[in-house]
Enzyme design. Structure first.
Site, PDB file in Angstrom:
ATOM      1  N   SER A 103      34.219  53.686  -0.067  1.00 35.54           N
ATOM      2  CA  SER A 103      34.293  52.243   0.141  1.00 35.54           C
ATOM      3  C   SER A 103      33.954  51.854   1.575  1.00 35.54           C
ATOM      4  CB  SER A 103      35.681  51.758  -0.277  1.00 35.54           C
ATOM      5  OG  SER A 103      35.748  50.355  -0.341  1.00 35.54           O
ATOM      6  N   ASP A 242      30.803  45.710   1.662  1.00 38.40           N
ATOM      7  CA  ASP A 242      31.187  47.005   2.219  1.00 38.40           C
ATOM      8  C   ASP A 242      30.330  48.090   1.601  1.00 38.40           C
ATOM      9  OD1 ASP A 242      32.321  47.008  -0.308  1.00 38.40           O
ATOM     10  OD2 ASP A 242      34.113  48.100   0.311  1.00 38.40           O
ATOM     11  N   ASP A 244      30.462  50.234  -0.804  1.00 39.36           N
ATOM     12  CA  ASP A 244      30.215  50.328  -2.246  1.00 39.36           C
ATOM     13  C   ASP A 244      30.137  48.956  -2.903  1.00 39.36           C
ATOM     14  OD1 ASP A 244      32.937  49.754  -2.014  1.00 39.36           O
ATOM     15  OD2 ASP A 244      33.494  50.978  -3.746  1.00 39.36           O
ATOM     16  N   ASP A 246      32.134  46.450  -3.397  1.00 32.77           N
ATOM     17  CA  ASP A 246      33.179  45.810  -4.199  1.00 32.77           C
ATOM     18  C   ASP A 246      34.009  44.835  -3.358  1.00 32.77           C
ATOM     19  OD1 ASP A 246      34.626  47.629  -2.709  1.00 32.77           O
ATOM     20  OD2 ASP A 246      35.703  48.492  -4.408  1.00 32.77           O
TER      21      ASP A 246
END
EC number: 5.4.2.10
Length: 451
Positions: A103, A242, A244, A246
């Protein structure tokens, strides 16, 4: 059994250090493959996505080896946002979805997130069962039942079409100038392409991943460059994702940053007006600002708080039948459209409001006045237990006494990094700084961390 592998969002750590080693990924793949095999079916399938970290190649191969050894067929999506895995797992009739990502963490970290066949993240109970299977050791399939692996080339495009379909039919972003910072991560192609296809003039930032620069001075945790780019180009808005994708942080036309609380307030207020906010309830975590709670109360709406972690937000949403939730950090969950936080999807919903109202981003990112909030992190070494120190407990107790009737205090260990997070809210700035710095000093003393 104590949790040894799983944190608040899957398994995470520094690459090539326990638990994020190739060996553990192979064992974990074998365990989770064994857990999700459906004995009454002849075909067992798992989809795997990843972000742009160098170590992603290693973990992708190790997981594939473990999963195929149990008879699971592996479908490799390559670099895609985490919400794409949540979407494609049920769409491709898979038994399991896996996202390889840490992340917002730096490039040397990595993680493994799991999604069930319904596209939602696993419960604590299922994660404990998988940990037990890891301890039991692998149970490989017979030689003739070993699984296969296959590259899926159009997974990103399937996701992009799904994201666009959440907007009103025919809505376009013509004439809108948008800075999008992809954090050199999983959405480095997806986000600019979607915005361009919808008609926006796109100014991309953080779209040159090299395996080592994900989240490095860019993205939702470092929005300064994007803010400067918005001002320099006279853009209407900035969208910071960010690693990834999400999470989302927004930047208005003046370069001011707005967090997830402001995005949730905007959407909750609008959805309530339209009769779309189920149960008149927004779900967020204990980290969300007191100002958001007051915003909801003033409109006869409810803010339901959960533990930190978008997984816990989603669990509460599903349990209560609610359809909007998220975190101050930028996870925005809209279960009418997705199974997990989706930064790009939330960004498009915000742009939709800009088009619908004709208002600038600055007017839409100031739904409430935040109560002054201070958050400081103290890093500690493995094996340390700073929150158990008598001096730290006393400092926390003293701070709570000082804040009675004036604010609130939240102390917790991060579920994704070796950090103690010290957060307080108080309208008295001097008192706010005093209580936070006092606790931080005691935690640093207990861990031997330099002040």
């Amino acid at each position: 059994m104590n949790r040894k592998l799983f944190g608040t969002d899957g398994v995470r750590g520094t690459a090539n250090s326990f638990p994020m080693t190739a060996e553990m990924a192979l064992i974990l793949g074998a365990a989770v493959g064994r857990h999700f095999r459906r004995e009454h079916r002849g075909v067992h399938r798992v989809v795997i996505g990843k972000d742009t970290r160098l170590s992603g190649y290693m973990f992708e191969n190790a997981l594939t080896a473990g999963l195929t050894s149990t008879g699971m067929n592996v479908l490799l999506l390559g670099p895609v946002p985490t919400p794409a895995v949540g979407l494609l797992t049920p769409s491709m009739r898979a038994d399991l979805g896996i996202m390889i990502s840490a992340s917002h963490n730096p490039a040397e970290d990595n993680g493994i997130k799991f999604f069930g066949p319904d596209g939602f993240k696993l419960s604590d109970e299922v994660e404990m069962q998988i940990e037990s299977m890891v301890e039991d050791g692998p149970r490989p399939a017979s030689p003739k039942s070993i699984g296969r692996a296959k590259r899926i080339d159009d997974g990103r495009f399937r996701y992009q079409e799904r994201v666009k379909s959440t907007l009103p039919h025919g809505l376009r972003l013509d004439g809108m100038k948008v800075v999008v910072d992809c954090a050199n991560g999983a959405a480095y192609k997806t986000a600019p392409e979607v915005l361009w296809e919808l008609g926006a003039e796109v100014i991309p930032v953080g779209v040159a991943p090299n395996g080592l620069n994900i989240n490095d001075g860019c993205g939702s945790t470092s929005p300064q460059i994007a803010a400067e780019t918005v001002v320099a180009h006279g853009a209407d808005v900035g969208i910071c994702l960010d690693g990834d994708a999400d999470r989302i942080i927004l930047i208005d036309e003046a370069g001011q940053v707005a967090d997830g609380d402001q995005i949730m307030a905007l959407l909750a207020g609008r959805w309530a007006e339209e009769g779309k906010l189920r149960g008149g309830t927004l779900v967020s975590t204990v980290m969300s600002n007191l100002g958001l709670e007051r915003f909801m109360q003033d409109r006869g709406l409810k803010l339901e708080r959960t533990a930190v972690g978008d997984r816990y937000v989603v669990e509460a949403m599903r349990s209560g039948g609610w359809n909007l939730g998220g975190e101050q950090s930028g996870h925005i969950v809209m279960t009418d459209y997705a199974t997990t936080g989706d930064g790009l999807m939330a960004g498009l919903q915000f742009l939709c409001e800009m088009v619908r109202t004709g208002q600038p981003a600055s007017a839409l990112t100031r739904s409430f006045t935040p109560v002054p909030q201070m958050l400081k992190n103290v890093r500690y070494s493995a094996g340390d237990t700073p929150l158990e120190a008598a001096s730290v407990k006393q400092a926390i107790s003293d701070a709570e006494a000082q804040l009675v009737g004036k604010g609130r205090l939240l102390i917790r260990k991060s579920g994704t990094e070796p950090l103690v997070r010290v957060m307080a809210e108080c309208e008295d700035d001097a008192l706010l700084e005093q209580v936070v710095d006092g606790i931080v000093a005691e935690v640093q003393a207990a861990t031997g961390t330099p002040a």
